[in-house]
Write a protein that holds these residues in place. Structure first.
Motif, PDB file in Angstrom:
ATOM      1  N   ARG A  68     -55.888  -9.385 -12.661  1.00 10.98           N
ATOM      2  CA  ARG A  68     -56.906  -9.075 -11.266  1.00 10.98           C
ATOM      3  C   ARG A  68     -56.581  -7.309 -10.522  1.00 10.98           C
ATOM      4  NH1 ARG A  68     -56.268 -14.257  -7.781  1.00 10.98           N
ATOM      5  NH2 ARG A  68     -56.625 -15.936  -9.519  1.00 10.98           N
ATOM      6  N   CYS A  69     -54.929  -7.055 -11.207  1.00  7.99           N
ATOM      7  CA  CYS A  69     -54.806  -5.598 -10.839  1.00  7.99           C
ATOM      8  C   CYS A  69     -55.453  -5.042 -11.082  1.00  7.99           C
ATOM      9  CB  CYS A  69     -52.269  -5.350 -10.207  1.00  7.99           C
ATOM     10  SG  CYS A  69     -51.860  -6.781  -9.391  1.00  7.99           S
ATOM     11  N   ASN A  70     -54.591  -5.081 -12.323  1.00  8.73           N
ATOM     12  CA  ASN A  70     -55.649  -3.896 -13.388  1.00  8.73           C
ATOM     13  C   ASN A  70     -57.322  -3.438 -13.060  1.00  8.73           C
ATOM     14  OD1 ASN A  70     -53.773  -3.120 -15.056  1.00  8.73           O
ATOM     15  ND2 ASN A  70     -53.871  -4.906 -16.300  1.00  8.73           N
ATOM     16  N   MET A  71     -57.980  -4.498 -12.568  1.00  6.20           N
ATOM     17  CA  MET A  71     -59.603  -4.501 -12.284  1.00  6.20           C
ATOM     18  C   MET A  71     -59.837  -3.509 -11.278  1.00  6.20           C
ATOM     19  SD  MET A  71     -62.354  -5.789 -13.433  1.00  6.20           S
ATOM     20  CE  MET A  71     -62.650  -6.817 -15.238  1.00  6.20           C
ATOM     21  N   LEU A  72     -58.935  -4.254 -10.596  1.00  5.74           N
ATOM     22  CA  LEU A  72     -58.911  -2.894  -9.218  1.00  5.74           C
ATOM     23  C   LEU A  72     -58.891  -1.528  -9.174  1.00  5.74           C
ATOM     24  CD1 LEU A  72     -59.742  -3.335  -5.839  1.00  5.74           C
ATOM     25  CD2 LEU A  72     -57.683  -4.123  -5.188  1.00  5.74           C
ATOM     26  N   ILE A  73     -57.563  -1.343 -10.204  1.00  4.74           N
ATOM     27  CA  ILE A  73     -57.328  -0.419 -10.210  1.00  4.74           C
ATOM     28  C   ILE A  73     -58.106   0.702 -10.904  1.00  4.74           C
ATOM     29  CG2 ILE A  73     -55.394   1.307 -11.481  1.00  4.74           C
ATOM     30  CD1 ILE A  73     -53.062  -0.982 -10.740  1.00  4.74           C
ATOM     31  N   ASN A  74     -58.286  -0.158 -11.955  1.00  2.00           N
ATOM     32  CA  ASN A  74     -59.108   0.754 -12.906  1.00  2.00           C
ATOM     33  C   ASN A  74     -61.261   0.907 -11.959  1.00  2.00           C
ATOM     34  OD1 ASN A  74     -58.401   1.665 -16.419  1.00  2.00           O
ATOM     35  ND2 ASN A  74     -57.608  -0.459 -15.068  1.00  2.00           N
ATOM     36  N   LYS A  75     -61.667   0.527 -11.380  1.00  2.00           N
ATOM     37  CA  LYS A  75     -62.566   0.095 -10.974  1.00  2.00           C
ATOM     38  C   LYS A  75     -63.082   1.302  -9.340  1.00  2.00           C
ATOM     39  CE  LYS A  75     -64.984  -2.676 -13.458  1.00  2.00           C
ATOM     40  NZ  LYS A  75     -65.743  -2.190 -14.292  1.00  2.00           N
ATOM     41  N   MET A  76     -61.375   2.158  -9.541  1.00  2.00           N
ATOM     42  CA  MET A  76     -61.775   2.499  -7.938  1.00  2.00           C
ATOM     43  C   MET A  76     -62.515   3.385  -7.947  1.00  2.00           C
ATOM     44  SD  MET A  76     -58.989   1.954  -5.225  1.00  2.00           S
ATOM     45  CE  MET A  76     -58.018   0.833  -5.522  1.00  2.00           C
ATOM     46  N   ASP A  77     -62.644   4.626  -8.732  1.00  4.45           N
ATOM     47  CA  ASP A  77     -63.727   5.126  -8.787  1.00  4.45           C
ATOM     48  C   ASP A  77     -65.195   4.584  -8.623  1.00  4.45           C
ATOM     49  OD1 ASP A  77     -62.347   7.381  -9.324  1.00  4.45           O
ATOM     50  OD2 ASP A  77     -61.985   7.476 -11.278  1.00  4.45           O
ATOM     51  N   ASN A 107     -72.045  -6.777  -9.514  1.00  4.12           N
ATOM     52  CA  ASN A 107     -72.303  -6.560  -7.550  1.00  4.12           C
ATOM     53  C   ASN A 107     -71.495  -6.997  -7.438  1.00  4.12           C
ATOM     54  OD1 ASN A 107     -71.378  -9.428  -8.271  1.00  4.12           O
ATOM     55  ND2 ASN A 107     -73.208 -10.320  -8.454  1.00  4.12           N
ATOM     56  N   PHE A 108     -69.913  -6.078  -7.733  1.00  2.00           N
ATOM     57  CA  PHE A 108     -68.872  -6.301  -7.078  1.00  2.00           C
ATOM     58  C   PHE A 108     -68.389  -5.121  -7.355  1.00  2.00           C
ATOM     59  CE2 PHE A 108     -64.346  -7.365  -6.348  1.00  2.00           C
ATOM     60  CZ  PHE A 108     -64.706  -8.503  -4.663  1.00  2.00           C
ATOM     61  N   TYR A 109     -66.830  -4.892  -6.388  1.00  2.00           N
ATOM     62  CA  TYR A 109     -66.669  -3.850  -6.604  1.00  2.00           C
ATOM     63  C   TYR A 109     -67.376  -2.469  -5.996  1.00  2.00           C
ATOM     64  CZ  TYR A 109     -63.174  -6.230  -9.574  1.00  2.00           C
ATOM     65  OH  TYR A 109     -62.465  -6.737  -9.638  1.00  2.00           O
ATOM     66  N   ARG A 110     -68.393  -2.392  -5.322  1.00  2.00           N
ATOM     67  CA  ARG A 110     -68.956  -1.299  -4.527  1.00  2.00           C
ATOM     68  C   ARG A 110     -68.046  -0.572  -3.136  1.00  2.00           C
ATOM     69  NH1 ARG A 110     -71.682   0.330  -9.172  1.00  2.00           N
ATOM     70  NH2 ARG A 110     -72.632  -0.864 -10.472  1.00  2.00           N
ATOM     71  N   THR A 111     -67.924  -1.698  -2.356  1.00  2.00           N
ATOM     72  CA  THR A 111     -67.854  -1.163  -0.670  1.00  2.00           C
ATOM     73  C   THR A 111     -66.207  -1.491  -1.126  1.00  2.00           C
ATOM     74  OG1 THR A 111     -68.003  -3.565   0.091  1.00  2.00           O
ATOM     75  CG2 THR A 111     -69.919  -2.045  -0.083  1.00  2.00           C
ATOM     76  N   PRO A 112     -65.653  -0.959   0.482  1.00  2.00           N
ATOM     77  CA  PRO A 112     -64.715  -0.644   0.822  1.00  2.00           C
ATOM     78  C   PRO A 112     -64.229  -2.675   1.414  1.00  2.00           C
ATOM     79  CG  PRO A 112     -65.423   0.876   1.760  1.00  2.00           C
ATOM     80  CD  PRO A 112     -66.222   0.166   1.085  1.00  2.00           C
ATOM     81  N   LYS A 113     -64.663  -3.255   1.502  1.00  2.00           N
ATOM     82  CA  LYS A 113     -64.936  -4.394   1.478  1.00  2.00           C
ATOM     83  C   LYS A 113     -64.651  -5.560  -0.214  1.00  2.00           C
ATOM     84  CE  LYS A 113     -67.026  -8.966   3.544  1.00  2.00           C
ATOM     85  NZ  LYS A 113     -68.278  -8.843   4.386  1.00  2.00           N
ATOM     86  N   ASP A 114     -65.297  -5.383  -0.222  1.00  2.00           N
ATOM     87  CA  ASP A 114     -65.579  -5.833  -2.208  1.00  2.00           C
ATOM     88  C   ASP A 114     -63.500  -5.633  -2.185  1.00  2.00           C
ATOM     89  OD1 ASP A 114     -68.251  -6.484  -2.365  1.00  2.00           O
ATOM     90  OD2 ASP A 114     -68.675  -4.981  -3.494  1.00  2.00           O
ATOM     91  N   ALA A 115     -63.224  -4.271  -2.202  1.00  3.98           N
ATOM     92  CA  ALA A 115     -62.002  -3.541  -3.048  1.00  3.98           C
ATOM     93  C   ALA A 115     -60.918  -4.506  -2.122  1.00  3.98           C
ATOM     94  CB  ALA A 115     -61.783  -2.752  -2.133  1.00  3.98           C
ATOM     95  N   PHE A 116     -61.270  -4.782  -0.931  1.00  2.00           N
ATOM     96  CA  PHE A 116     -60.575  -5.847   0.049  1.00  2.00           C
ATOM     97  C   PHE A 116     -60.335  -6.851  -0.363  1.00  2.00           C
ATOM     98  CE2 PHE A 116     -58.967  -8.510   3.579  1.00  2.00           C
ATOM     99  CZ  PHE A 116     -57.782  -7.730   3.737  1.00  2.00           C
ATOM    100  N   SER A 117     -61.147  -7.272  -1.099  1.00  2.00           N
ATOM    101  CA  SER A 117     -61.542  -8.925  -1.146  1.00  2.00           C
ATOM    102  C   SER A 117     -60.583  -9.172  -2.608  1.00  2.00           C
ATOM    103  CB  SER A 117     -62.858  -9.173  -1.193  1.00  2.00           C
ATOM    104  OG  SER A 117     -63.448  -9.334  -0.220  1.00  2.00           O
ATOM    105  N   ALA A 118     -60.374  -7.945  -3.770  1.00  2.37           N
ATOM    106  CA  ALA A 118     -59.828  -7.891  -4.804  1.00  2.37           C
ATOM    107  C   ALA A 118     -58.760  -7.355  -4.391  1.00  2.37           C
ATOM    108  CB  ALA A 118     -60.363  -7.111  -6.016  1.00  2.37           C
TER     109      ALA A 118
END
Length: 532
Positions: A121-130, A38-49
């Motif tokens: 945390r950084c790795n998770m966000l970087i790897n969820k960009m797509d 349910n996360f890493y879907r929208t730019p808002k999610d990305a900003f929170s991460a």
């Protein structure tokens, strides 16, 4: 449904706990329950991460030994100090001698765990960009990814300098993996910083909106790349940074910061530091700040970890004198540093508290170990004229964790001196600018040389966590010669001999202990560094 978590050895954590920071983008609502579905879907999610990534960097020094403290104790700038009745962990650190405190085999244990949590945390966000639905806003993706990669590079650079041999994780993982060759780590650092400097919009720190203060910029990436280049090529005696960054490229980046970043030197050196300037303080996020780690006064013992927890270590032991607050008495300043400043150098009194010269009514040395008569001013806890610690004035009774002075990691003065060291055609001009600001009316020209640059860097960046690594990049033997000494200090008011052996420093290659808890949790996969 799979919850997001990290496992370092047997340590698990909830993915995202967001801390609040004063006047910055880190003021945001906490996310307490998220999943990969349910996360890493929208730019808002990305900003929170992304906020979570910044928060991870903010808390890596909340426990254990903070790198800005360790790097000064390890250098020739300060001794270990602390209370005369305390254990000897800081003497073990200062003297590179595990026999001084054999039970402190996990001195950096909390830091190791916190670094890997932040890295996760950084790795998770970087790897969820797509996975994130960016729409047509491709620049927003580039910006967020650049920030996350800068933060990952920053974390890895700290880790590889502290421990030398670390497990390299570039994806979220709970695997028990062996340590990587440092070159593999530096390759990721270089790639991340090159990506960030190429993909961030050229907005300088001073020009950012107040709400964005503390966020990474293109120029912060270029400046950090210069620092990484100088350390790697010096410590490992290489001509380039893992084949990815040449000397010319590193200099080109620094020149871009100087020419286009909009930065400048604050006119009065003392005004960079609250305790040295009081009402004349230039303020956080001033024109000299290239990158800073943000803190606020809201830390408590109920999960908020937003304050500068490490600044209290350098405070005067159990005594306070306006504007200087009390603290734990670590990092007592080596008199050799005080004496290294010229009489007219404003950095002397801008950086160091002198008990005698400031006529401070120091009552007793009985509680102070390795008393020298000098304490750190740049990052001193402070009190108001009413005698109360500044955190109290903001409603926080916990002065030890409520300090809120930001850590200025990269200053414009550093950019100037790095560019000078790398052979800029304007090297002498850059060198002069730093010295003229410091010496004011007593300035006289000094011909630039490598030796003079290193001397200037010591005087300019004392207590900013830079000196030790400037020594190491000149070679471990040179560093050991500079740090080693036999001198006299006062322990509880009594004369004692202080010995720092060059052989101990050489034996460790300047690296710190891998925490033994981590070696045990890895079932021996992790190997201890030599000399420990």
């Amino acid at each position: 449904m799979k919850a997001i978590n990290i496992k370092i050895g047997l340590t698990a954590m909830l993915f995202l706990t967001l801390g609040a920071c004063k006047k910055s983008f880190l003021d945001t609502e906490a996310i307490t329950t998220v999943t990969e579905e349910n996360f890493y879907r929208t730019p808002k999610d990305a900003f929170s991460a992304l906020v979570g990534c910044y928060d991870g960097l903010q808390v890596v020094w909340a426990d254990g030994v903070a790198l800005p403290v360790a790097a000064e104790v390890l250098s020739d700038n300060t001794f270990g100090g602390t209370g005369n009745a305390d254990g000897f962990s800081y003497q073990m650190l200062d003297e590179f001698d595990k026999t001084r405190s054999p039970s402190d085999q996990n001195l950096f244990g909390p830091n190791w765990t916190s670094y890997y949590k932040a890295l996760y945390r950084c790795n998770m966000l970087i790897n969820k960009m797509d996975q994130i639905q960016w729409g047509n806003d491709t620049q927003l993706r580039k910006t967020y990814e650049s920030e996350a990669r800068y933060l990952r590079a920053y974390l890895l650079f700290d880790m590889v300098r502290l421990w030398g041999n670390i497990p390299l994780l570039t994806k979220p993982s709970a695997e028990n993996i062996p340590q990587s060759n440092p070159d593999e780590v530096y390759k990721v650092i270089a790639e991340d910083l090159l990506f960030a400097s190429a993909n961030m919009l050229p907005v300088a720190y001073p020009a950012q909106a107040v709400a964005d203060h503390g966020r990474v910029t293109k120029y912060a990436a270029e400046a950090l790349l210069g620092r990484v280049f100088l350390f790697y090529t010096g410590y490992y005696t290489k001509t380039d940074l893992v084949g990815l960054v040449t000397k010319a490229k590193a200099l080109e980046n620094l020149e871009d910061v100087i020419s286009n970043g909009g930065y400048g030197l604050v006119a009065d050196f003392a005004n960079l530091w609250p305790a040295a300037s009081l009402a004349a303080y230039a303020g956080e996020d001033n024109k000299e700040t290239v990158f800073a780690i943000k803190y606020t006064y809201t830390s408590d013992y109920n999960g908020n970890t937003d304050g500068n927890h490490w600044m209290v270590f350098g405070g005067i032991r159990d005594q306070s004198f306006f504007p200087y607050g009390s603290g734990w008495g670590a990092e007592t300043v080596n008199p050799k540093l005080w004496n290294a400043y010229a009489a007219g150098d404003t950095r002397k009194t801008g950086s160091i508290i002198s008990i005698v010269d400031e006529k401070l009514a120091f009552v007793s040395q009985s509680k102070q170990r390795e008393y020298t008569g000098y304490y750190i001013k740049k990052y001193s806890p402070m009190i108001g004229e009413d005698g109360k610690p500044l955190p109290n004035a903001n409603g926080n009774p916990n002065f030890s964790i409520g300090q809120f002075q930001d850590y200025v990691s990269i200053r414009y003065a550093d950019v100037l001196l790095m560019a000078a060291e790398l052979g800029s055609p304007n090297a002498q001009t850059y060198f002069n600018q730093v010295r003229q600001r410091a010496l004011q009316g007593t300035f006289t020209p000094l011909v630039i040389s490598q030796e003079n640059i290193m001397k200037e860097r010591r005087l300019e960046f004392a207590f900013e966590g830079i000196r030790y690594y400037d020594l190491l990049r000149q070679g471990i033997t040179k560093a050991a010669q500079e740090i080693a000494e036999t001198t006299t200090v006062l322990n509880g008011g009594q004369t004692a001999q202080k010995v720092i052996s060059a052989n101990n420093i050489i034996a460790t290659k300047g690296l710190q202990q891998i925490p033994y808890t981590q070696i045990n949790l890895s079932n021996g996969t992790l190997k201890q560094n030599p000399g420990w």
